[in-house]
Design a protein around this motif. Sequence first.
Motif, PDB file in Angstrom:
ATOM      1  N   LYS A  27       0.890  -1.251   0.026  1.00 20.43           N
ATOM      2  CA  LYS A  27      -0.157  -0.076  -0.091  1.00 20.43           C
ATOM      3  C   LYS A  27       0.911   1.463  -0.076  1.00 20.43           C
ATOM      4  O   LYS A  27       1.959   1.131   0.745  1.00 20.43           O
ATOM      5  CB  LYS A  27      -0.899  -0.004   1.144  1.00 20.43           C
ATOM      6  N   ASP A  28       0.408   2.170  -0.726  1.00 21.75           N
ATOM      7  CA  ASP A  28       1.290   3.487  -0.888  1.00 21.75           C
ATOM      8  C   ASP A  28       1.228   4.021   0.648  1.00 21.75           C
ATOM      9  O   ASP A  28       0.275   3.775   1.418  1.00 21.75           O
ATOM     10  CB  ASP A  28       0.864   4.485  -1.836  1.00 21.75           C
ATOM     11  N   ASP A  30       0.495   7.127   1.236  1.00 15.04           N
ATOM     12  CA  ASP A  30      -0.703   8.106   1.697  1.00 15.04           C
ATOM     13  C   ASP A  30      -1.806   7.204   2.027  1.00 15.04           C
ATOM     14  O   ASP A  30      -2.950   7.713   2.358  1.00 15.04           O
ATOM     15  CB  ASP A  30      -0.893   8.784   0.356  1.00 15.04           C
ATOM     16  N   LYS A  31      -1.564   6.029   1.815  1.00 22.57           N
ATOM     17  CA  LYS A  31      -2.787   5.161   2.287  1.00 22.57           C
ATOM     18  C   LYS A  31      -2.687   4.286   3.513  1.00 22.57           C
ATOM     19  O   LYS A  31      -3.430   3.457   3.956  1.00 22.57           O
ATOM     20  CB  LYS A  31      -3.029   3.687   1.200  1.00 22.57           C
ATOM     21  N   ARG A  32      -1.678   4.772   4.227  1.00 24.88           N
ATOM     22  CA  ARG A  32      -1.143   4.342   5.715  1.00 24.88           C
ATOM     23  C   ARG A  32      -1.389   5.376   6.741  1.00 24.88           C
ATOM     24  O   ARG A  32      -1.032   6.407   6.199  1.00 24.88           O
ATOM     25  CB  ARG A  32       0.084   3.764   5.629  1.00 24.88           C
ATOM     26  N   LYS A  88      -9.443  -1.029  12.964  1.00 27.10           N
ATOM     27  CA  LYS A  88      -9.014  -0.822  11.569  1.00 27.10           C
ATOM     28  C   LYS A  88     -10.259   0.022  10.799  1.00 27.10           C
ATOM     29  O   LYS A  88     -10.196   0.537   9.802  1.00 27.10           O
ATOM     30  CB  LYS A  88      -8.796  -1.965  10.882  1.00 27.10           C
ATOM     31  N   ASP A  92      -9.687   5.498   7.791  1.00 22.23           N
ATOM     32  CA  ASP A  92      -9.761   5.293   6.265  1.00 22.23           C
ATOM     33  C   ASP A  92      -8.371   4.986   5.606  1.00 22.23           C
ATOM     34  O   ASP A  92      -8.237   4.813   4.363  1.00 22.23           O
ATOM     35  CB  ASP A  92     -10.265   6.729   5.478  1.00 22.23           C
ATOM     36  N   LYS A  93      -7.597   4.633   6.388  1.00 24.15           N
ATOM     37  CA  LYS A  93      -6.144   4.269   6.190  1.00 24.15           C
ATOM     38  C   LYS A  93      -5.850   2.900   6.700  1.00 24.15           C
ATOM     39  O   LYS A  93      -6.295   2.620   7.938  1.00 24.15           O
ATOM     40  CB  LYS A  93      -5.263   5.265   6.419  1.00 24.15           C
ATOM     41  N   GLU A  94      -4.925   2.298   5.896  1.00 19.91           N
ATOM     42  CA  GLU A  94      -4.471   1.130   7.004  1.00 19.91           C
ATOM     43  C   GLU A  94      -3.634   1.298   8.023  1.00 19.91           C
ATOM     44  O   GLU A  94      -2.598   2.311   7.978  1.00 19.91           O
ATOM     45  CB  GLU A  94      -3.526   0.236   6.027  1.00 19.91           C
ATOM     46  N   ASP A  96      -0.702   1.160  10.394  1.00 20.73           N
ATOM     47  CA  ASP A  96       0.608   0.233  10.363  1.00 20.73           C
ATOM     48  C   ASP A  96       1.299   0.548  11.444  1.00 20.73           C
ATOM     49  O   ASP A  96       1.555   1.438  12.373  1.00 20.73           O
ATOM     50  CB  ASP A  96       1.427   1.128   9.241  1.00 20.73           C
TER      51      ASP A  96
END
Length: 370
Positions: A27-28, A30-32, A88, A92-94, A96
């Motif tokens: 995942k990018d 910006d998705k974390r 989770k 709206d993001k993973e 980490d």
Amino acid sequence: MIISLHRRFIITILALSMLLQSGCGFKDIDKRIFVLSIGIDHSDNDEKPYKITLKLAVPSGSIKETGTKYTYLTKESESIASAVRLLKSHVDKEIDFGHAKVIVFGEKILDHDMNEVIDFFVRRRDIQKMSWVAVGKPSAEAVLKAEPSSEKSGSHALFNFFDQDGVESVYIVSTYLFDFYRRMSEKGYDPILPVLSSSDNKKKIVVNNSILLANNKEPLKLSPEETKLYNVMANNNEKLNLTVKRDKLLFTVSIDASKTSYKIITKPKQRPVLKMNVSMKGVIEEANQPMNPAKLSTYDKYVSKDLEKQLTELLTKLQENDADPIGFGLRYQASKLHTEKTYKEWRQIYPELSFDVHVKVSIMSTGIVE
């Protein structure tokens, strides 16, 4: 020619294998959203005993933006893993955990089986085993939500307490997750954790106490002075102060070098003895009277005798509470021919152990006062 064909064959296989790999696990950035610290409290709910708090860093859209930006997620559940899974669904993001460096336990959770509590953290591959472990007072959630004014955006004040790049204090005990787990399962080596205390206004965090978890007994709290003495014996701390009072004379010595060694002596028909030698070097940092350089040897004796008494008192307290954070029991087992009875022998010896502490302090000068 054969070598060239062989190389082409290997390159072709590698290229095909890369094409077959799935990209779903990546995942990018910006998705974390990154977890900085994790808090575990007891919820006082038997059905959902674990209260999990995550402190997450909110990425800034511009490097010119200043100020601390964090968000917090809290959830109660029957297990830590299920609480994390539920959390989770709150962002709206993973989530980490790769940057989570501090795990804080609330005081109430210490009354439970800590092996069960830390099981989640030692199994997860994305949680660093080099994470620091501590106790939060009055709760882990209160400590995580404290935001000191010195805390910078994207960083975490708790990191600076333990990594030795920020604060260097003899009153702070640094315990790693892997070491805490090892001590929980090792015979003859009890875990010790620093205590993080947050102020009522959540603008300050103080770390100068510690707590011992020994043999499934009530947690044993150590005062700041006792924590300092523990660090002297266990970690050879070099930067510490020793204050001595004799009649009207009061002076403080700044220690620049320290070394501690010990051995356990057991002889037939004699009381077992733990002999500990401590050597230190330093200079006089403060005094309420003029200090005579010709009397340095006298000042050495004052400091040495006081420290010998303090160390012996702490060792006796640990013995009376059946606590062994320094690892005397582990040393005894390692120095004997290992059998199933070795640890049982140590359990019989430790209550009868006498302490022979010898401290040699060398004061190099009275400072730079002219």
